[in-house]
Motif scaffolding. Structure first.
Motif, PDB file in Angstrom:
ATOM      1  N   ALA A  33       0.771  -1.199   0.071  1.00 13.03           N
ATOM      2  CA  ALA A  33       0.073  -0.081   0.117  1.00 13.03           C
ATOM      3  C   ALA A  33       0.794   1.254   0.084  1.00 13.03           C
ATOM      4  O   ALA A  33       0.296   2.155  -0.631  1.00 13.03           O
ATOM      5  CB  ALA A  33      -1.023  -0.177   1.298  1.00 13.03           C
ATOM      6  N   ALA A  34       2.132   1.212   0.386  1.00 10.22           N
ATOM      7  CA  ALA A  34       3.048   2.186   0.771  1.00 10.22           C
ATOM      8  C   ALA A  34       3.463   2.769  -0.677  1.00 10.22           C
ATOM      9  O   ALA A  34       3.727   3.946  -1.098  1.00 10.22           O
ATOM     10  CB  ALA A  34       4.257   2.056   1.536  1.00 10.22           C
ATOM     11  N   LEU A  35       3.255   1.913  -1.831  1.00 10.28           N
ATOM     12  CA  LEU A  35       3.569   2.417  -3.118  1.00 10.28           C
ATOM     13  C   LEU A  35       2.619   3.079  -3.793  1.00 10.28           C
ATOM     14  O   LEU A  35       2.737   3.658  -5.095  1.00 10.28           O
ATOM     15  CB  LEU A  35       3.956   0.811  -3.974  1.00 10.28           C
ATOM     16  N   TYR A  36       1.437   3.415  -3.195  1.00 11.16           N
ATOM     17  CA  TYR A  36       0.257   3.913  -3.788  1.00 11.16           C
ATOM     18  C   TYR A  36       0.028   5.426  -3.140  1.00 11.16           C
ATOM     19  O   TYR A  36       0.400   5.684  -2.013  1.00 11.16           O
ATOM     20  CB  TYR A  36      -1.217   3.208  -3.383  1.00 11.16           C
ATOM     21  N   ASP A  39      -4.944   8.766  -2.534  1.00 14.62           N
ATOM     22  CA  ASP A  39      -6.363   8.500  -3.287  1.00 14.62           C
ATOM     23  C   ASP A  39      -6.281   7.636  -4.439  1.00 14.62           C
ATOM     24  O   ASP A  39      -6.867   7.918  -5.512  1.00 14.62           O
ATOM     25  CB  ASP A  39      -6.908   9.918  -3.582  1.00 14.62           C
ATOM     26  N   ALA A  40      -5.256   6.698  -4.435  1.00 12.95           N
ATOM     27  CA  ALA A  40      -4.996   5.929  -5.837  1.00 12.95           C
ATOM     28  C   ALA A  40      -6.288   4.913  -5.984  1.00 12.95           C
ATOM     29  O   ALA A  40      -7.043   4.725  -5.092  1.00 12.95           O
ATOM     30  CB  ALA A  40      -3.731   4.981  -5.569  1.00 12.95           C
ATOM     31  N   VAL A  41      -6.150   4.690  -7.176  1.00  7.58           N
ATOM     32  CA  VAL A  41      -7.248   3.670  -7.736  1.00  7.58           C
ATOM     33  C   VAL A  41      -6.702   2.589  -8.376  1.00  7.58           C
ATOM     34  O   VAL A  41      -5.921   2.510  -9.264  1.00  7.58           O
ATOM     35  CB  VAL A  41      -8.337   4.420  -8.792  1.00  7.58           C
ATOM     36  N   LEU A  42      -7.000   1.320  -7.915  1.00 12.76           N
ATOM     37  CA  LEU A  42      -6.736  -0.098  -8.233  1.00 12.76           C
ATOM     38  C   LEU A  42      -7.835  -0.625  -8.836  1.00 12.76           C
ATOM     39  O   LEU A  42      -9.130  -0.827  -8.217  1.00 12.76           O
ATOM     40  CB  LEU A  42      -6.126  -0.681  -7.033  1.00 12.76           C
ATOM     41  N   ALA A  43      -7.481  -1.065 -10.125  1.00 15.27           N
ATOM     42  CA  ALA A  43      -8.639  -1.894 -10.741  1.00 15.27           C
ATOM     43  C   ALA A  43      -8.596  -3.453 -10.571  1.00 15.27           C
ATOM     44  O   ALA A  43      -8.320  -4.112 -11.165  1.00 15.27           O
ATOM     45  CB  ALA A  43      -8.575  -1.684 -12.463  1.00 15.27           C
ATOM     46  N   TYR A  44      -8.969  -3.595  -9.241  1.00 16.60           N
ATOM     47  CA  TYR A  44      -9.077  -4.988  -8.671  1.00 16.60           C
ATOM     48  C   TYR A  44      -9.971  -4.938  -7.539  1.00 16.60           C
ATOM     49  O   TYR A  44      -9.850  -3.572  -6.777  1.00 16.60           O
ATOM     50  CB  TYR A  44      -7.541  -5.184  -8.111  1.00 16.60           C
ATOM     51  N   PRO A  46     -11.384  -8.096 -10.387  1.00 15.55           N
ATOM     52  CA  PRO A  46     -11.738  -8.040 -11.753  1.00 15.55           C
ATOM     53  C   PRO A  46     -13.100  -7.473 -11.588  1.00 15.55           C
ATOM     54  O   PRO A  46     -13.946  -8.012 -11.126  1.00 15.55           O
ATOM     55  CB  PRO A  46     -11.641  -9.606 -11.968  1.00 15.55           C
ATOM     56  N   GLY A  47     -13.256  -6.593 -12.658  1.00 17.40           N
ATOM     57  CA  GLY A  47     -14.672  -5.919 -12.684  1.00 17.40           C
ATOM     58  C   GLY A  47     -14.892  -4.902 -11.728  1.00 17.40           C
ATOM     59  O   GLY A  47     -15.886  -4.444 -11.993  1.00 17.40           O
ATOM     60  N   GLY A  48     -14.065  -4.684 -10.733  1.00 19.83           N
ATOM     61  CA  GLY A  48     -14.258  -3.712  -9.780  1.00 19.83           C
ATOM     62  C   GLY A  48     -13.140  -2.662  -9.719  1.00 19.83           C
ATOM     63  O   GLY A  48     -12.395  -2.610 -10.544  1.00 19.83           O
ATOM     64  N   ARG A  49     -13.124  -1.820  -8.373  1.00 19.98           N
ATOM     65  CA  ARG A  49     -11.882  -1.108  -8.418  1.00 19.98           C
ATOM     66  C   ARG A  49     -11.868  -1.052  -6.638  1.00 19.98           C
ATOM     67  O   ARG A  49     -12.811  -0.779  -6.131  1.00 19.98           O
ATOM     68  CB  ARG A  49     -12.092   0.135  -8.933  1.00 19.98           C
ATOM     69  N   THR A  50     -10.732  -0.634  -6.289  1.00 21.49           N
ATOM     70  CA  THR A  50     -10.514  -0.428  -4.878  1.00 21.49           C
ATOM     71  C   THR A  50      -9.754   1.135  -4.705  1.00 21.49           C
ATOM     72  O   THR A  50      -9.085   1.352  -5.595  1.00 21.49           O
ATOM     73  CB  THR A  50      -9.586  -1.362  -4.431  1.00 21.49           C
ATOM     74  N   VAL A  51     -10.396   1.878  -3.960  1.00 19.25           N
ATOM     75  CA  VAL A  51     -10.211   3.505  -4.103  1.00 19.25           C
ATOM     76  C   VAL A  51      -9.470   3.737  -2.780  1.00 19.25           C
ATOM     77  O   VAL A  51     -10.110   3.626  -1.605  1.00 19.25           O
ATOM     78  CB  VAL A  51     -11.350   4.485  -4.317  1.00 19.25           C
ATOM     79  N   GLY A  52      -8.125   4.205  -2.744  1.00 19.64           N
ATOM     80  CA  GLY A  52      -7.701   4.771  -1.531  1.00 19.64           C
ATOM     81  C   GLY A  52      -6.550   3.904  -0.933  1.00 19.64           C
ATOM     82  O   GLY A  52      -6.656   2.715  -1.102  1.00 19.64           O
ATOM     83  N   ARG A  53      -5.516   4.526  -0.455  1.00 17.20           N
ATOM     84  CA  ARG A  53      -4.431   3.500   0.022  1.00 17.20           C
ATOM     85  C   ARG A  53      -5.018   2.669   1.342  1.00 17.20           C
ATOM     86  O   ARG A  53      -4.499   1.324   1.136  1.00 17.20           O
ATOM     87  CB  ARG A  53      -3.113   4.427   0.621  1.00 17.20           C
ATOM     88  N   GLU A  54      -5.632   3.024   2.431  1.00 22.37           N
ATOM     89  CA  GLU A  54      -6.262   2.190   3.276  1.00 22.37           C
ATOM     90  C   GLU A  54      -7.067   1.122   2.761  1.00 22.37           C
ATOM     91  O   GLU A  54      -6.606  -0.318   3.279  1.00 22.37           O
ATOM     92  CB  GLU A  54      -6.859   2.898   4.227  1.00 22.37           C
ATOM     93  N   ALA A  55      -7.763   1.269   1.744  1.00 22.32           N
ATOM     94  CA  ALA A  55      -8.498   0.146   1.033  1.00 22.32           C
ATOM     95  C   ALA A  55      -7.581  -0.743   0.432  1.00 22.32           C
ATOM     96  O   ALA A  55      -7.930  -1.987   0.219  1.00 22.32           O
ATOM     97  CB  ALA A  55      -9.710   0.785   0.119  1.00 22.32           C
ATOM     98  N   ILE A  56      -6.591  -0.281  -0.296  1.00 23.70           N
ATOM     99  CA  ILE A  56      -5.585  -0.994  -1.095  1.00 23.70           C
ATOM    100  C   ILE A  56      -5.106  -1.932  -0.233  1.00 23.70           C
ATOM    101  O   ILE A  56      -4.918  -3.187  -0.263  1.00 23.70           O
ATOM    102  CB  ILE A  56      -4.677  -0.210  -1.741  1.00 23.70           C
ATOM    103  N   TRP A 110       8.391   8.080  -6.548  1.00 26.41           N
ATOM    104  CA  TRP A 110       7.206   8.082  -7.334  1.00 26.41           C
ATOM    105  C   TRP A 110       5.995   6.995  -6.724  1.00 26.41           C
ATOM    106  O   TRP A 110       6.667   6.180  -5.970  1.00 26.41           O
ATOM    107  CB  TRP A 110       7.707   7.364  -8.713  1.00 26.41           C
ATOM    108  N   LEU A 111       5.143   7.266  -6.800  1.00 26.31           N
ATOM    109  CA  LEU A 111       4.007   6.578  -6.095  1.00 26.31           C
ATOM    110  C   LEU A 111       2.800   6.321  -7.308  1.00 26.31           C
ATOM    111  O   LEU A 111       2.781   6.963  -8.315  1.00 26.31           O
ATOM    112  CB  LEU A 111       3.453   7.146  -4.942  1.00 26.31           C
ATOM    113  N   ARG A 112       2.374   5.061  -7.149  1.00 25.41           N
ATOM    114  CA  ARG A 112       1.298   4.550  -8.181  1.00 25.41           C
ATOM    115  C   ARG A 112      -0.065   5.608  -7.727  1.00 25.41           C
ATOM    116  O   ARG A 112      -0.401   5.761  -6.615  1.00 25.41           O
ATOM    117  CB  ARG A 112       0.928   3.450  -8.137  1.00 25.41           C
ATOM    118  N   LEU A 113      -0.489   6.168  -8.802  1.00 23.58           N
ATOM    119  CA  LEU A 113      -2.091   7.007  -9.018  1.00 23.58           C
ATOM    120  C   LEU A 113      -2.943   5.951  -9.533  1.00 23.58           C
ATOM    121  O   LEU A 113      -4.189   5.981  -9.031  1.00 23.58           O
ATOM    122  CB  LEU A 113      -1.681   8.284  -9.650  1.00 23.58           C
TER     123      LEU A 113
END
Length: 124
Positions: A33-36, A39-44, A46-56, A110-113
């Motif tokens: 999660a520290a790589l994000y 407010d990053a968005v992860l497309a996982y 499948p078919g969904g998304r996870t928003v925010g570092r804590e949720a990731i 650098w961090l993932r957005l």
């Protein structure tokens, strides 16, 4: 609350993928999660998304509980424009691609957005 600043920072966009593999294989969801960005968005999943570092972090804690093993993948050339970069890797099976938009932080790291961990060609 997790202190994400204690983790080694990615000083090149390409470092993020290596850190991801190392931290995932160590079972370190907070390290992933520290790589994000906050407010990053992860497309996982499948078919969904996870928003925010804590949720990731919470998502990766569940995924890593099963102790999956990640292998390093040779990155494709990174595209950089100012403080934004596109990193990507081809999956081992050759179908689709993984792509991430990363942003330079004020300290030069650098961090993932945006993270699209798997994109499958619908025609494939």
């Amino acid at each position: 609350m997790t202190n994400y600043d204690e983790y080694e920072k990615a000083m090149r966009p390409e470092d993020i993928t290596r850190f991801f593999v190392e931290r995932s294989n160590a079972g370190d969801a907070a390290g992933v999660a520290a790589l994000y960005e906050e407010d990053a968005v992860l497309a996982y999943p499948p078919g969904g998304r996870t928003v925010g570092r804590e949720a990731i972090r919470e998502l990766w804690a569940k995924v890593l509980a099963n102790r999956p093993r990640f292998e390093p993948e040779e990155p494709l050339p990174t595209l950089v424009s100012g403080g934004i970069a596109l990193t990507s890797t081809p999956p081992r099976d050759g179908a689709g691609a993984r792509a991430q938009v990363v942003r330079r932080q004020p300290d030069g790291s650098w961090l993932r957005l945006l993270d699209q961990p798997e994109f499958v060609n619908p025609a494939g």
